[in-house]
Design a protein around this motif. Structure first.
Motif, PDB file in Angstrom:
ATOM      1  N   UNK A 120       0.847  -1.187   0.000  1.00 12.99           N
ATOM      2  CA  UNK A 120       0.000   0.000   0.000  1.00 12.99           C
ATOM      3  C   UNK A 120       0.883   1.237   0.000  1.00 12.99           C
ATOM      4  N   UNK A 121       1.415   1.535  -1.164  1.00 12.05           N
ATOM      5  CA  UNK A 121       2.289   2.686  -1.346  1.00 12.05           C
ATOM      6  C   UNK A 121       1.755   3.552  -2.472  1.00 12.05           C
ATOM      7  N   UNK A 122       1.993   4.860  -2.342  1.00 14.19           N
ATOM      8  CA  UNK A 122       1.835   5.753  -3.480  1.00 14.19           C
ATOM      9  C   UNK A 122       3.164   5.783  -4.228  1.00 14.19           C
ATOM     10  N   UNK A 123       3.111   5.509  -5.509  1.00 14.66           N
ATOM     11  CA  UNK A 123       4.308   5.448  -6.319  1.00 14.66           C
ATOM     12  C   UNK A 123       4.297   6.583  -7.332  1.00 14.66           C
ATOM     13  N   UNK A 124       5.413   7.302  -7.426  1.00 13.78           N
ATOM     14  CA  UNK A 124       5.576   8.321  -8.472  1.00 13.78           C
ATOM     15  C   UNK A 124       6.966   8.198  -9.066  1.00 13.78           C
ATOM     16  N   UNK A 125       7.099   8.566 -10.310  1.00 17.89           N
ATOM     17  CA  UNK A 125       8.385   8.470 -10.987  1.00 17.89           C
ATOM     18  C   UNK A 125       8.386   9.427 -12.170  1.00 17.89           C
ATOM     19  N   UNK A 126       9.578   9.681 -12.702  1.00 19.20           N
ATOM     20  CA  UNK A 126       9.677  10.562 -13.849  1.00 19.20           C
ATOM     21  C   UNK A 126      11.107  11.008 -14.112  1.00 19.20           C
ATOM     22  N   UNK A 127      11.304  11.861 -15.123  1.00 18.87           N
ATOM     23  CA  UNK A 127      12.643  12.342 -15.476  1.00 18.87           C
ATOM     24  C   UNK A 127      13.094  13.494 -14.575  1.00 18.87           C
ATOM     25  N   UNK A 128      14.414  13.662 -14.484  1.00 15.79           N
ATOM     26  CA  UNK A 128      15.025  14.722 -13.682  1.00 15.79           C
ATOM     27  C   UNK A 128      16.090  15.418 -14.524  1.00 15.79           C
ATOM     28  N   UNK A 129      16.111  16.746 -14.459  1.00 13.84           N
ATOM     29  CA  UNK A 129      17.150  17.545 -15.095  1.00 13.84           C
ATOM     30  C   UNK A 129      17.628  18.595 -14.100  1.00 13.84           C
ATOM     31  N   UNK A 130      18.937  18.914 -14.131  1.00 13.13           N
ATOM     32  CA  UNK A 130      19.414  19.921 -13.197  1.00 13.13           C
ATOM     33  C   UNK A 130      20.815  20.405 -13.499  1.00 13.13           C
ATOM     34  N   UNK A 131      21.252  21.364 -12.686  1.00  7.75           N
ATOM     35  CA  UNK A 131      22.582  21.935 -12.760  1.00  7.75           C
ATOM     36  C   UNK A 131      23.265  21.771 -11.407  1.00  7.75           C
ATOM     37  N   UNK A 132      24.595  21.738 -11.416  1.00 12.54           N
ATOM     38  CA  UNK A 132      25.325  21.641 -10.166  1.00 12.54           C
ATOM     39  C   UNK A 132      26.576  22.512 -10.225  1.00 12.54           C
ATOM     40  N   UNK A 133      27.088  22.832  -9.063  1.00  7.53           N
ATOM     41  CA  UNK A 133      28.384  23.482  -8.928  1.00  7.53           C
ATOM     42  C   UNK A 133      29.154  22.727  -7.859  1.00  7.53           C
ATOM     43  N   UNK A 134      30.439  22.485  -8.081  1.00  7.13           N
ATOM     44  CA  UNK A 134      31.188  21.601  -7.197  1.00  7.13           C
ATOM     45  C   UNK A 134      32.535  22.212  -6.816  1.00  7.13           C
ATOM     46  N   UNK A 135      33.099  21.698  -5.726  1.00  8.90           N
ATOM     47  CA  UNK A 135      34.440  22.103  -5.308  1.00  8.90           C
ATOM     48  C   UNK A 135      35.087  20.958  -4.540  1.00  8.90           C
ATOM     49  N   UNK A 136      36.422  20.981  -4.491  1.00  7.50           N
ATOM     50  CA  UNK A 136      37.193  19.970  -3.787  1.00  7.50           C
ATOM     51  C   UNK A 136      37.741  20.563  -2.495  1.00  7.50           C
ATOM     52  N   UNK A 137      37.909  19.715  -1.482  1.00 10.31           N
ATOM     53  CA  UNK A 137      38.698  20.093  -0.315  1.00 10.31           C
ATOM     54  C   UNK A 137      39.451  18.862   0.168  1.00 10.31           C
ATOM     55  N   UNK A 138      40.432  19.066   1.035  1.00 10.69           N
ATOM     56  CA  UNK A 138      41.316  17.969   1.394  1.00 10.69           C
ATOM     57  C   UNK A 138      41.785  18.081   2.833  1.00 10.69           C
ATOM     58  N   UNK A 139      42.339  16.974   3.319  1.00  6.77           N
ATOM     59  CA  UNK A 139      43.110  16.970   4.546  1.00  6.77           C
ATOM     60  C   UNK A 139      44.561  16.899   4.110  1.00  6.77           C
ATOM     61  N   UNK A 140      45.258  18.023   4.215  1.00  4.95           N
ATOM     62  CA  UNK A 140      46.622  18.113   3.704  1.00  4.95           C
ATOM     63  C   UNK A 140      47.513  18.771   4.753  1.00  4.95           C
ATOM     64  N   UNK A 141      48.793  18.445   4.712  1.00  3.11           N
ATOM     65  CA  UNK A 141      49.725  18.993   5.693  1.00  3.11           C
ATOM     66  C   UNK A 141      51.132  19.024   5.118  1.00  3.11           C
ATOM     67  N   UNK A 142      51.961  19.869   5.720  1.00  3.62           N
ATOM     68  CA  UNK A 142      53.369  19.909   5.360  1.00  3.62           C
ATOM     69  C   UNK A 142      54.060  18.720   6.010  1.00  3.62           C
ATOM     70  N   UNK A 143      54.891  18.063   5.242  1.00  7.78           N
ATOM     71  CA  UNK A 143      55.630  16.903   5.744  1.00  7.78           C
ATOM     72  C   UNK A 143      56.905  17.389   6.438  1.00  7.78           C
ATOM     73  N   UNK A 144      56.855  17.439   7.763  1.00 10.37           N
ATOM     74  CA  UNK A 144      57.994  17.943   8.513  1.00 10.37           C
ATOM     75  C   UNK A 144      59.095  16.905   8.660  1.00 10.37           C
TER      76      UNK A 144
END
Length: 245
Positions: A22-46
């Motif tokens: 007993x579920x309501x089911x819906x479905x269909x196509x999706x379109x979109x835009x995104x913007x992304x960026x990277x980040x890191x765990x980085x350090x100087x090697x002493x």
């Protein structure tokens, strides 16, 4: 191809399951835009034997975002008379970004021809990564309708997503160092967002952050100076979907 067929089979099982529940089911196509960026765990090697008089040793990171796209299908299951829902999507997403790591120090030099004023020489090195990904993303999210009317619903969503890298291009700038397999072929991310439904039109705003997606556990970008232990991909996306049912 096997991974894509497995994902399609997963969606088919969901369709079959809802026919007996007993579920309501819906479905269909999706379109979109995104913007992304990277980040890191980085350090100087002493471990590198810096001169003990070297000063202002630092590591900084920066990034730039570019627009990408995403397209695919969605399936939503919602128990009858419930505010909770179960959302599954299958999206092809293209993301683009630029990520830079900059090492800086004032190195101490002592030679017969140097004076006390010029014994500290600035040294700057930058690694610039231009990333282009094409991923198959399969988000699985739980939603809750905190505003529910006859022709309008507003919901919050949260869950995880499987990311299968279909295409991975990256160009390193400023340092002549070639790395053929910088990122994992498969990684997990978590997602959160909001969704507004206007009868057959659905608008979604989402934030996605990966778990560590670096292929190696730790990578020396500057073999003697800098270590990157983890890399993360972040993206914000806005999508519009249309209910076929």
């Amino acid at each position: 191809m096997k991974k894509i067929l497995t994902a399609l089979l997963f969606v088919f099982i969901i369709f079959s399951y809802t026919n007996a529940q007993k579920f309501n089911l819906s479905y269909g196509p999706v379109l979109g835009l995104n913007t992304s960026f990277m980040d890191s765990k980085a350090s100087v090697d002493y471990n590198y034997p810096f001169n003990e008089l070297d000063r202002d040793i630092s590591l900084s990171t920066s990034g730039k975002s570019s627009l990408g796209y995403q397209a695919g299908i969605f399936v939503k299951l919602q128990p009858v008379n419930s505010r909770f829902s179960f959302d599954v999507s299958m999206l092809i997403a293209s993301v683009n970004n630029n990520y830079s790591l900059t090492f800086y120090r004032e190195a101490y030099y002592s030679t017969p021809w140097t004076t006390p004023v010029d014994r500290w020489m600035p040294e700057t090195e930058t690694e610039n990564l231009q990333n282009e990904f094409t991923n198959l993303i399969i988000p699985v999210k739980v939603g809750y309708d905190f505003l529910k009317f006859e022709k309008f619903n507003l919901a919050i969503l949260g869950g995880v997503a499987a990311n299968i890298v279909l295409k991975d291009d990256h160009v390193k700038i400023d340092i002549n160092f070639d790395e053929n397999h910088l990122y994992k072929d498969y990684f997990i991310s978590y997602q959160a967002g909001v969704k507004a439904e206007f009868e057959k039109i659905i608008c979604m705003l989402s934030y996605d952050r990966s778990l560590n997606m670096q292929q190696a556990d730790s990578r020396d970008y500057f073999p003697w100076q800098m270590k990157v232990e983890k890399l993360y991909l972040n993206s914000f996306s806005f999508s519009v979907a249309y209910k076929l049912r």
